[in-house]
Design an enzyme around this catalytic site. Structure first.
Site, PDB file in Angstrom:
ATOM      1  N   GLU A 235       0.812  -1.215   0.000  1.00 47.25           N
ATOM      2  CA  GLU A 235       0.000   0.000   0.000  1.00 47.25           C
ATOM      3  C   GLU A 235       0.844   1.264   0.000  1.00 47.25           C
ATOM      4  O   GLU A 235       0.423   2.295  -0.541  1.00 47.25           O
ATOM      5  CB  GLU A 235      -0.965  -0.001   1.193  1.00 47.25           C
ATOM      6  CG  GLU A 235      -0.406   0.450   2.532  1.00 47.25           C
ATOM      7  CD  GLU A 235       0.577  -0.533   3.146  1.00 47.25           C
ATOM      8  OE1 GLU A 235       1.381  -0.119   3.998  1.00 47.25           O
ATOM      9  OE2 GLU A 235       0.526  -1.720   2.774  1.00 47.25           O
ATOM     10  N   ASP A 236       2.047   1.214   0.597  1.00 48.99           N
ATOM     11  CA  ASP A 236       2.897   2.404   0.647  1.00 48.99           C
ATOM     12  C   ASP A 236       3.348   2.827  -0.754  1.00 48.99           C
ATOM     13  O   ASP A 236       3.411   4.023  -1.059  1.00 48.99           O
ATOM     14  CB  ASP A 236       4.098   2.183   1.552  1.00 48.99           C
ATOM     15  CG  ASP A 236       4.847   0.891   1.258  1.00 48.99           C
ATOM     16  OD1 ASP A 236       4.417   0.116   0.382  1.00 48.99           O
ATOM     17  OD2 ASP A 236       5.873   0.650   1.918  1.00 48.99           O
ATOM     18  N   PHE A 237       3.640   1.859  -1.624  1.00 46.11           N
ATOM     19  CA  PHE A 237       4.045   2.180  -2.999  1.00 46.11           C
ATOM     20  C   PHE A 237       2.910   2.870  -3.742  1.00 46.11           C
ATOM     21  O   PHE A 237       3.120   3.895  -4.409  1.00 46.11           O
ATOM     22  CB  PHE A 237       4.458   0.911  -3.746  1.00 46.11           C
ATOM     23  CG  PHE A 237       4.718   1.132  -5.215  1.00 46.11           C
ATOM     24  CD1 PHE A 237       5.962   1.561  -5.658  1.00 46.11           C
ATOM     25  CD2 PHE A 237       3.716   0.929  -6.161  1.00 46.11           C
ATOM     26  CE1 PHE A 237       6.204   1.779  -7.005  1.00 46.11           C
ATOM     27  CE2 PHE A 237       3.942   1.145  -7.508  1.00 46.11           C
ATOM     28  CZ  PHE A 237       5.197   1.571  -7.933  1.00 46.11           C
ATOM     29  N   ALA A 240       2.195   6.428  -2.490  1.00 43.54           N
ATOM     30  CA  ALA A 240       3.187   7.354  -3.037  1.00 43.54           C
ATOM     31  C   ALA A 240       2.939   7.614  -4.518  1.00 43.54           C
ATOM     32  O   ALA A 240       3.059   8.749  -4.988  1.00 43.54           O
ATOM     33  CB  ALA A 240       4.597   6.792  -2.824  1.00 43.54           C
TER      34      ALA A 240
END
Length: 246
Positions: A235-237, A240
């Site tokens: 989810e962080d990718f 971003a």
């Protein structure tokens, strides 16, 4: 015999080229890190006008440093923030650790959310879903339970959140602690991990870390909120990537 010599020579040239490339990445990361991470900003507005921050702390299980890590968030030097501890399992022993800290620091705005909410296959997003929905500030800091925060770190992150910035993430810095796993963690984060993240950021490649990440909630809400990213395990990718495309 001559063919073997040429093969060995080619292999030696290849290995030397790889070593040189890796060495250059190290130098680039050191120079870029020194330039990017050593600048100290000061507020240009009164402290009370700084935006409030909701800190989401997904907590799963108890490790030897959990109490120490979490306690640092109760002494952050920032005018207004709230701590939202999200614990999936109601039988998790981490609940007692968090409750003891909440009782120890009654003046800090903190809440505990137990049970989570199933919104997709990503367990971390499921854990944080209720806390995210209850957030009262537009700035959201997702911070893993293994993170130890310095008093001035949140202030520094907020000051880097300029008008044209939607996401600010921290470079992990491993503390010296006892135990084999802590030594391995320090070696990894201080070498290969740091080098690749700094190099990727230098070339504007999406390489944000979700371990400690400050984001604008209103932009996330525009596309359905945090639950929209529950469909991704990384989810962080994709968070971003969404901010980059904005």
């Amino acid at each position: 015999m001559e063919s073997l010599d040429y093969t060995l020579l080619g292999l030696a040239i290849l290995l030397f080229s790889v070593w040189c490339f890796n060495f250059l990445l190290h130098i680039l990361a050191i120079v870029y890190g020194k330039w990017k991470l050593s600048r100290k900003l000061t507020p240009v507005v009164p402290l009370e006008e700084l935006p409030g921050v909701t800190i989401l702390k997904p907590v799963v299980g108890v490790d030897p440093h959990l109490y120490e890590n979490l306690e640092t968030f109760f002494s952050i030097k920032y005018p207004q923030y709230e701590l939202m501890f999200c614990i999936q399992d109601e039988m998790d022993s981490a609940i007692m650790v968090v409750q003891s800290l909440v009782q120890k620091y009654p003046d800090v705005d903190s809440k505990i959310f137990i049970g989570g909410k199933h919104v997709g296959p990503n367990p971390k997003v499921n854990n944080m879903a209720i806390g995210y929905e209850a957030a009262k500030y537009d700035m959201i800091l997702v911070s893993d339970s293994g993170i130890k925060m310095k008093e001035e770190a949140l202030m520094d992150m907020v000051l880097h959140m300029k008008e044209n910035v939607g996401l600010v993430h921290q470079m992990p810095y491993a503390c010296t602690r006892k135990g084999f796993s802590s030594h391995m963690e320090k070696i990894y984060f201080a070498t290969q991990h740091a080098k690749m993240y700094l190099t990727a950021n230098f070339f504007n490649i999406n390489c944000a870390t979700g371990m400690s990440c400050l984001m604008r909630k209103n932009i996330i809400d525009e596309i359905g909120g945090l639950k929209h990213f529950s469909q991704y395990l990384a989810e962080d990718f994709f968070l971003a990537e969404m901010f980059i495309n904005k």
